[in-house]
Design a protein around this motif. Structure first.
Motif, PDB file in Angstrom:
ATOM      1  N   ASN A 195       9.593  -1.503   2.056  1.00  0.00           N
ATOM      2  CA  ASN A 195       8.233  -1.211   1.608  1.00  0.00           C
ATOM      3  C   ASN A 195       7.279  -2.339   1.987  1.00  0.00           C
TER       4      ASN A 195
ATOM      5  N   ASN B 229       6.766  -2.204   5.911  1.00  0.00           N
ATOM      6  CA  ASN B 229       5.978  -1.039   6.324  1.00  0.00           C
ATOM      7  C   ASN B 229       4.510  -1.184   5.936  1.00  0.00           C
ATOM      8  N   ALA B 230       4.261  -1.737   4.749  1.00  0.00           N
ATOM      9  CA  ALA B 230       2.882  -1.917   4.303  1.00  0.00           C
ATOM     10  C   ALA B 230       2.179  -3.015   5.087  1.00  0.00           C
TER      11      ALA B 230
ATOM     12  N   ILE C 131       1.002  -1.531   8.316  1.00  0.00           N
ATOM     13  CA  ILE C 131      -0.209  -0.713   8.163  1.00  0.00           C
ATOM     14  C   ILE C 131      -1.439  -1.605   8.061  1.00  0.00           C
TER      15      ILE C 131
ATOM     16  N   TYR D 185       0.613   5.429   4.604  1.00  0.00           N
ATOM     17  CA  TYR D 185       2.022   5.064   4.451  1.00  0.00           C
ATOM     18  C   TYR D 185       2.916   6.284   4.673  1.00  0.00           C
TER      19      TYR D 185
ATOM     20  N   ASN E 202       5.716   6.819   7.656  1.00  0.00           N
ATOM     21  CA  ASN E 202       7.088   6.645   7.159  1.00  0.00           C
ATOM     22  C   ASN E 202       7.677   7.937   6.608  1.00  0.00           C
TER      23      ASN E 202
ATOM     24  N   PRO F 166       4.703   4.795  -1.117  1.00  0.00           N
ATOM     25  CA  PRO F 166       4.823   3.339  -1.281  1.00  0.00           C
ATOM     26  C   PRO F 166       4.950   2.942  -2.742  1.00  0.00           C
TER      27      PRO F 166
ATOM     28  N   ALA G 276       5.007  -2.588  -1.756  1.00  0.00           N
ATOM     29  CA  ALA G 276       4.188  -2.245  -0.597  1.00  0.00           C
ATOM     30  C   ALA G 276       2.731  -2.606  -0.842  1.00  0.00           C
TER      31      ALA G 276
ATOM     32  N   TYR H 246       0.465  -5.277   1.287  1.00  0.00           N
ATOM     33  CA  TYR H 246      -0.805  -4.857   1.911  1.00  0.00           C
ATOM     34  C   TYR H 246      -1.914  -5.824   1.509  1.00  0.00           C
TER      35      TYR H 246
END
Length: 385
Positions: free
Chosen positions: A51, A54-55, A58, A298, A302, A307, A311, A315
């Motif tokens: 998480n 991935n965040a 972004i 998100y 994904n 999220p 996450a 971010y």
């Protein structure tokens, strides 16, 4: 104490405006800032690390589209997988340094963060989204966090319960062998006294006896408690809720960030979590524009995943680094030590309105923001007023 110079405050919005007006130079096309992420990408805590990564991706994609840091693009390096292990975290840190890392979003778990913090002290800027142990950011003046410390979660929980009038008589059930649980427990009990809450039952279990809570729950039931505070991880909390239902324990349940993930526990009846509250800075079901946009992005990136708070914290970390980078005027050709010192000084000058709240930072690297809580309704988190 950290001897860092304070100057005029800037907001994240102002920093973004400066970025939008900054021309991208020819040098910017050739050089990029390199950001690393370290966390458990595999293993038992993989949902936390993935998480965060991935965040961060972004946020960096958005930052680059808006002009990067000071007109320079930002590269997110491949994630360093530490599996929540301190030794592996240090190995991942050194590997990312070899790949040119200049600043770190991480690490994710506390033990790993403490180990990496000792390596990064005064050399590489470290900003953990979720390392909540007190010692995560004590090794150097270049270390900051987005989340509350373990003790602060206990204090803020007591404050929140009292100010919202959720209960006056409270009980606690916690793992007395785990540092995370103990730190929150101790601060909560102290905070309860300060905020006018009566602790009528204070029950413990141990990590190696965390399957049968019947004795403790019986004492809590007899105590007349109106609320049961659970400073534990979600796996233990799922078992406690199951056994509390079997014991017909009629109380309000209140947890902390370790409870986040309870709705995903295998074979757990999520109806047992109906009405459970937990201190967490983020709800994916919130309806404000920033949250809706983030959750949508998100999911699109994904495979429809939602999220979690890790996450959201990550971010916000990237946008806080952006604000500090632009306040400091750093460039990619600077040494890690110079970037670290400049960012650390500028962290005291910025205010970021993020997904997890409006945040400032103190000289000791701690995040100053108001506590938020969610309540579980119909199997999802909803922000509490």
């Amino acid at each position: 104490m950290r001897n860092l110079k304070k100057v005029l405050s800037v907001t994240a919005a102002a920093a973004m405006a400066v970025s939008a007006m900054t021309p991208v130079t020819a040098f910017a096309e050739e050089e990029t800032f390199k950001v690393g992420v370290i966390g458990p990408m595999t293993g038992d805590y993989a949902q936390y690390g993935t998480n965060v990564y991935n965040a961060a991706k972004i946020a960096i994609d958005e930052v680059n589209e808006a002009g990067g840091f000071n007109g320079y693009q930002v590269e997110l390096l491949d994630a360093g997988d530490d599996q929540g292990d301190p030794e592996k975290a240090v190995n991942a840190y050194n590997d990312l340094l070899d790949k040119g890392m200049q600043m770190l979003c991480g690490t994710v778990t506390s033990g790993a963060c403490i180990a990496v913090g000792a390596e990064a002290a005064e050399s590489t800027f470290l900003f953990t989204p979720s390392g909540s142990a007190v010692d995560c950011i004590t090794a150097g003046s270049n270390e900051f966090r987005m989340c509350f410390t373990d003790p602060m979660q206990g204090t803020k929980s007591a404050e929140y319960i009292s100010e919202k009038g959720l209960a006056t008589k409270v009980a606690v059930l916690y793992d007395s062998m785990a540092d995370y649980n103990v730190g929150i427990h101790d601060a909560f009990v102290e905070g309860a006294a300060e905020y006018g809450l009566e602790v009528v039952a204070d029950e413990a279990y141990t990590t190696d006896s965390n399957t049968d809570f019947s004795v403790q729950l019986s004492k809590i039931k007899e105590s007349g408690a109106e609320l049961l505070f659970l400073p534990n991880y979600y796996s233990d909390c799922a078992l406690i809720l199951q056994q509390a239902a079997d014991a017909d324990l009629d109380v309000t349940f209140f947890g902390v960030d370790g409870m986040d993930g309870i709705l995903s526990v295998e074979n757990f009846d999520t109806s047992l979590a109906e009405g459970v509250m937990l201190l967490t800075p983020f709800s994916a079901t919130a309806e404000d524009e920033a949250t809706v946009n983030f959750v949508t992005a998100y999911g699109e990136e994904n495979n429809g995943d939602t999220p979690n708070q890790f996450a959201a914290d990550a971010y916000d970390v990237i946008y806080a680094i952006k604000a500090a980078a632009e306040d400091a005027g750093i460039t990619p050709d600077m040494s890690n030590e110079d970037i670290s010192a400049a960012l650390s000084a500028s962290m005291l000058n910025i205010e970021v309105e993020g997904l997890t709240g409006t945040a400032k930072w103190t000289e000791d690297g701690e995040c100053d923001k108001s506590p938020k809580a969610v309540v579980i309704k119909d199997g999802v988190y909803e922000m509490m007023e």
